[in-house]
Design an enzyme around this catalytic site. Structure first.
Site, PDB file in Angstrom:
ATOM      1  CD  GLU A 209      -2.727  -0.910   2.660  1.00 46.60           C
ATOM      2  OE1 GLU A 209      -2.733   0.169   3.285  1.00 46.60           O
ATOM      3  OE2 GLU A 209      -3.364  -1.906   3.026  1.00 46.60           O
TER       4      GLU A 209
ATOM      5  CD  GLU B 136      -0.643   8.100   7.887  1.00 50.02           C
ATOM      6  OE1 GLU B 136      -0.946   7.184   8.676  1.00 50.02           O
ATOM      7  OE2 GLU B 136       0.430   8.708   7.937  1.00 50.02           O
TER       8      GLU B 136
ATOM      9  CG  PHE C 213      -4.422   2.050   6.777  1.00 46.73           C
ATOM     10  CD1 PHE C 213      -4.218   1.212   7.856  1.00 46.73           C
ATOM     11  CD2 PHE C 213      -3.975   3.360   6.850  1.00 46.73           C
ATOM     12  CE1 PHE C 213      -3.575   1.670   8.997  1.00 46.73           C
ATOM     13  CE2 PHE C 213      -3.325   3.825   7.993  1.00 46.73           C
ATOM     14  CZ  PHE C 213      -3.131   2.974   9.073  1.00 46.73           C
TER      15      PHE C 213
ATOM     16  NE  ARG D 209      -2.005   3.218  12.714  1.00 46.00           N
ATOM     17  CZ  ARG D 209      -1.263   2.116  12.719  1.00 46.00           C
ATOM     18  NH1 ARG D 209       0.045   2.199  12.848  1.00 46.00           N
ATOM     19  NH2 ARG D 209      -1.809   0.934  12.590  1.00 46.00           N
TER      20      ARG D 209
ATOM     21  CE  LYS E 248       9.114   1.719  10.106  1.00 43.88           C
ATOM     22  NZ  LYS E 248       8.845   2.510  11.257  1.00 43.88           N
TER      23      LYS E 248
ATOM     24  CE  LYS F   1       5.727   4.364   6.762  1.00 37.57           C
ATOM     25  NZ  LYS F   1       5.574   5.689   7.296  1.00 37.57           N
TER      26      LYS F   1
ATOM     27  NE  ARG G 195       8.236  -0.450  16.075  1.00 34.18           N
ATOM     28  CZ  ARG G 195       7.700   0.626  15.500  1.00 34.18           C
ATOM     29  NH1 ARG G 195       7.530   0.659  14.196  1.00 34.18           N
ATOM     30  NH2 ARG G 195       7.336   1.660  16.222  1.00 34.18           N
TER      31      ARG G 195
ATOM     32  NE  ARG H 122       3.008   6.003  15.960  1.00 35.08           N
ATOM     33  CZ  ARG H 122       3.702   5.387  15.010  1.00 35.08           C
ATOM     34  NH1 ARG H 122       3.523   5.706  13.767  1.00 35.08           N
ATOM     35  NH2 ARG H 122       4.571   4.482  15.334  1.00 35.08           N
TER      36      ARG H 122
HETATM   37  P1  AMP Z   1       6.439   4.525  11.029  1.00 36.50           P
HETATM   38  O1  AMP Z   1       5.713   5.649  11.703  1.00 36.50           O
HETATM   39  O2  AMP Z   1       7.609   4.976  10.238  1.00 36.50           O
HETATM   40  O3  AMP Z   1       6.705   3.388  11.988  1.00 36.50           O
HETATM   41  O4  AMP Z   1       5.468   3.900   9.937  1.00 36.50           O
HETATM   42  C1  AMP Z   1       4.215   3.422  10.242  1.00 36.50           C
HETATM   43  C2  AMP Z   1       3.207   4.516  10.021  1.00 36.50           C
HETATM   44  O5  AMP Z   1       2.950   4.690   8.644  1.00 36.50           O
HETATM   45  C3  AMP Z   1       1.838   4.233  10.568  1.00 36.50           C
HETATM   46  O6  AMP Z   1       1.764   4.488  11.941  1.00 36.50           O
HETATM   47  C4  AMP Z   1       0.948   5.128   9.760  1.00 36.50           C
HETATM   48  O7  AMP Z   1       0.843   6.400  10.384  1.00 36.50           O
HETATM   49  C5  AMP Z   1       1.710   5.339   8.482  1.00 36.50           C
HETATM   50  N1  AMP Z   1       1.055   4.835   7.279  1.00 36.50           N
HETATM   51  C6  AMP Z   1       0.994   5.490   6.113  1.00 36.50           C
HETATM   52  N2  AMP Z   1       0.363   4.791   5.181  1.00 36.50           N
HETATM   53  C7  AMP Z   1      -0.014   3.619   5.759  1.00 36.50           C
HETATM   54  C8  AMP Z   1      -0.697   2.466   5.293  1.00 36.50           C
HETATM   55  N3  AMP Z   1      -1.127   2.362   4.036  1.00 36.50           N
HETATM   56  N4  AMP Z   1      -0.892   1.467   6.177  1.00 36.50           N
HETATM   57  C9  AMP Z   1      -0.442   1.561   7.451  1.00 36.50           C
HETATM   58  N5  AMP Z   1       0.216   2.619   7.928  1.00 36.50           N
HETATM   59  C10 AMP Z   1       0.432   3.647   7.097  1.00 36.50           C
END
Ligand code: AMP
Length: 562
Positions: free
Chosen positions: A252, A304, A344, A259, A422, A254, A416, A274
């Site tokens: 998907e 998001e 999502f 969030r 990601k 990102k 996690r 979040r």
């Molecule tokens: P990170 O904050 O770098 O750990 O990455 C995870 C975050 O990506 C999530 O907490 C969401 O805020 C964001 N995110 C963006 N697009 C998506 C998606 N399609 N699915 C899940 N999370 C997403």
């Protein structure tokens, strides 16, 4: 009388003194067993360094500066003593204890005065959080003063730690789950599941004490009680994600937004960030959209939100954050900074938890109820080339990269794991020069671990700071760097050193933001050192002009705020 606060303090001191997990868990579990039911949640929260349960929307809104001023007033001490104590211990709580002990003011603790109890501390925290409106700042300060005024030095140490949210005993939430399991004879996995459902281990501890295993087993999701979000690990590339997910996965986009967890029952909608704070009031148009489009009576879902420019392409992250921080004048700013929501995941629907369904099923159900709200763009594939193309497409559209989701994976709140990856495409790294450094905190308190990074201005030859980071170097590297920086320092004070621009480091970052913080008007977001470049001279490092160029280039993909 309830349990004295000093008993909780004694427990925390013992926790601080050991690093043996089993011993810690035993101490906490026997402490919890001794408490009255109504003391359980407040104690669990405080042991973990929180004034309130995790999902609770109340906050103390007390800054360290305010607390420091109160300590100064109460102890009437030369503040240099605090600074020195802090330098030696690296801990604000310990330094507070030392100034309380050295205080010249004879505090009026009489024999008749009752000791602080756990519940009394909680009640004062509640009063602090409730103080609002005109004069609320003074009211809050008075309450903090009352609280610290009643405290012994060691109690003050922990009150301050709780107020600033830095317990640092090494006793974390995972261990607390074990302690609750042991204290109330409930299997660990049942405690964990309940914490997942409720989002707070304190509340679960109370339920375990009063209703045992049965109470925890009967828990389901409740609308308007946020749950911990599922998190993603990093994968280096699309191949890794495909391989880990068994040859095929769902990619998907990102989105580089915020969030949100959306809860709806009938017409009532609430939105949580979040970090599980209630942000409903900041997002009126999203609330409206959910009411209008979502085709279900009761839901908990995730998505998001991103800020978008006139042409629909994403705006830099900083504009979005402005929307979230805003409490007043929402209407004006919501006209200027438009939001777009992409959904999502679907966690709960009309009385039923969906977390055990496979991702693909949840997504199908989500599409059915989403009305005209878009879901995140998705591609299911096992073909690395196709996936790579999808990644380029996401980045070219101004997004951060991709998230890969295992097709048959359940939703695992708060975890996690490898079910979600990601995959980010970072901007090209910069070679920057260290021009100053500050001492770290806690374990790093004697080390220069926070570095100011500068780029050379081609026109003037001056090195201009573009960012600051304490991330990237290993402990060993930090120790070595501290020695090097101290030897070359041209200025040294309690906070750190200023050095001539000599040491070059390679720095990765996520975005270049406009910022008034530094003279050059820009700042790197999420900067981290990826390598020490002793093979490069400062003259070979990147220039301010280059930083500016990358900053401008971002707008080929992102929108600008008019
Ligand atoms: P990170 O904050 O770098 O750990 O990455 C995870 C975050 O990506 C999530 O907490 C969401 O805020 C964001 N995110 C963006 N697009 C998506 C998606 N399609 N699915 C899940 N999370 C997403």
């Amino acid at each position: 009388m309830g349990t004295p606060f000093r008993e909780l303090v004694g427990l925390c001191e013992s926790l601080e003194a050991t690093s043996k997990r089993n011993a810690m868990v035993s101490m906490v579990s026997s402490f919890l067993r001794r408490l009255r039911p109504e003391e359980v949640e407040p104690s669990v929260s405080m042991i973990l360094g929180r004034a309130f349960p995790k999902w609770d929307q109340r906050t103390l809104e007390i800054s360290w500066t305010t607390i420091a001023n109160i300590i100064k007033r109460l102890t009437n001490i030369d503040w240099k003593i605090f600074i020195e104590a802090f330098r030696q211990t690296g801990d604000i709580g310990d330094a507070t204890k030392i100034v309380f002990e050295k205080s010249k003011v004879k505090r009026q603790v009489t024999l008749l005065e009752k000791p602080l109890t756990i519940l009394e501390v909680r009640r004062i925290f509640e009063a602090i959080a409730q103080a609002c409106g005109v004069g609320s700042r003074e009211k809050r300060e008075r309450l903090v003063e009352t609280l610290l005024g009643k405290a012994s030095p060691i109690e003050a140490k922990y009150l301050v730690k709780i107020m600033i949210g830095e317990m640092r005993t090494g006793f974390h939430e995972g261990l607390m789950e074990l302690a609750v399991s042991k204290a109330f004879n409930v299997p660990e996995n049942i405690v964990q599941r309940a914490v997942m459902m409720r989002g707070d281990v304190g509340e679960v501890a109370y339920m375990a004490k009063t209703g045992g295993k049965e109470a925890l087993l009967s828990l389901g999701f409740r609308v308007f009680h946020p749950i911990k979000p599922m998190l993603a690990q990093t994968a280096e590339n699309v191949e890794e994600a495909i391989k880990e997910h068994g040859g095929k996965t769902a990619f998907e986009y990102k989105l580089d937004g915020a969030r949100i967890q959306i809860h709806k029952r009938g017409e009532e909608v609430r939105i949580f960030s979040r970090r599980l704070t209630d942000v409903t009031a900041s997002l009126p148009e999203i609330v409206e959209l959910i009411r209008r489009e979502i085709n279900a009576k009761e839901v908990i879902m995730e998505g998001e939100v991103i800020a978008v420019g006139e042409d629909g392409s994403p705006l830099p992250f900083q504009h979005l954050m402005r929307r979230f921080r805003r409490i007043r004048g929402i209407e004006a700013v919501s006209k200027r900074i438009k939001l777009q929501l992409f959904l999502f995941d679907l966690i709960y629907l009309n009385g039923e938890s969906l977390i055990d369904l496979p991702y693909i099923e949840r997504r199908r159900k989500l599409a059915e109820i989403a009305g005209r709200i878009s879901l995140t763009k998705q591609l299911i594939t096992g073909n690395p080339e196709q996936a790579q193309k999808f990644l380029e497409e996401a980045v070219n559209a101004g997004h951060e990269g991709l998230v890969a989701k295992m097709l048959d994976s359940p939703y695992t709140p708060g975890i996690r794991g490898k079910k979600w990856f990601k995959i980010k495409k970072t901007l090209e790294p910069l070679d920057l020069v260290i021009v100053a450094a500050e001492y770290g905190y806690g374990k790093r308190h004697g080390w220069l671990s926070d570095y100011y990074l500068a780029a050379r201005d081609e026109e003037t030859g001056e090195f201009l700071v573009v960012g600051k980071t304490f991330k990237g170097l290993t402990d060993k590297e930090i120790i070595k760097m501290t020695k090097r920086l101290k030897e070359m320092a041209i200025e040294e004070n309690a906070r750190g050193v200023v050095v001539p621009p000599k040491i070059v480091v390679e720095v990765a970052y996520n975005e270049i933001q406009k910022s008034p913080k530094y003279k050059c008007g820009m700042a790197l977001r999420f900067a981290r050192i990826t390598r020490i470049r002793d093979d490069k001279t400062p003259e070979e490092a990147d220039t301010i002009q280059k930083v500016k160029e990358i900053y401008e280039k971002q707008f080929e993909k992102k929108a600008r705020l008019a």
